[in-house]
Enzyme design. Sequence first.
Site, mmCIF file in Angstrom:
data_model
loop_
_atom_site.group_PDB
_atom_site.id
_atom_site.type_symbol
_atom_site.label_atom_id
_atom_site.label_comp_id
_atom_site.label_asym_id
_atom_site.label_seq_id
_atom_site.Cartn_x
_atom_site.Cartn_y
_atom_site.Cartn_z
ATOM 1 C CG HIS A 140 -100.029 -50.562 25.901
ATOM 2 N ND1 HIS A 140 -100.836 -49.505 26.237
ATOM 3 C CD2 HIS A 140 -100.479 -51.627 26.624
ATOM 4 C CE1 HIS A 140 -101.723 -49.886 27.138
ATOM 5 N NE2 HIS A 140 -101.534 -51.178 27.383
ATOM 6 C CB CYS A 209 -101.568 -44.452 22.010
ATOM 7 S SG CYS A 209 -102.909 -45.324 22.812
#
Length: 241
Positions: A140, A209
């Site tokens: 993440h 991301c």
Amino acid sequence: MRVVVRTISELCLTVGTLIVLFVVYVLFWTGVKADSAMSHQIDVLQEQWSKGAVNGAPETRPDASKGAGGGGGAATGSPKAPGPYEYGGPFAVMYIPRLGFTWNKPVLEGTATQVLKKGLGHYRGTARLGQEGNFSVAGHRRTYGDPFKDFPQLRRGDAVVLTDGTTWFTYRVDKGPYKTVPSDVEVIDPVPRKSGYTRPGRYLTLTTCDPEWGHSHRLIVWAHLDSTQPVEAGKPAALRR
């Protein structure tokens, strides 16, 4: 009219409070839970390693120093392949000095949401740690401990160090951060087409991301296995201050 205005005002206050609580949950509470979960995964690994229960640990791992750089080379030597990774279970710890000398995260098998809440995730079907192919890991950027928050700071030559309890594996970044879209699955191919590598080797791919609070794109870093050494020899040079 006063009743309508008062009702609307109360609804706005309620909605505002819910939004603030949600932001606190996303920014703070998920981070607290993730930090605790990641610490627990590392504790689990250290307990296993202290008992000698290393997943698929070989008796010895020869030195694999002097891998070629961005030309697609890999470290020499033939480290014995580890046993199968248990889905959702930890099997290694990753260190990236560029992100801070206190930065360390567990690596677990799988990339499902529940797995990534507990650490970094190894793409199933990609190479195992230290083996020929492309050992690929996701994490993440934000929420759940923000493990890859500073991912854009990574540069060519940076060390990415992992240990499985018996061996230190030092990878060196060759390219990135490279921006692409989620559908570009070729980034974790055994020889990623846009990585600059031209032949099989022992590679590492890191993905996260982009943008920081979105997921419309991905940031990619590619590295090659530069060296290995047994844990008995002490920490590798990249982790020494």
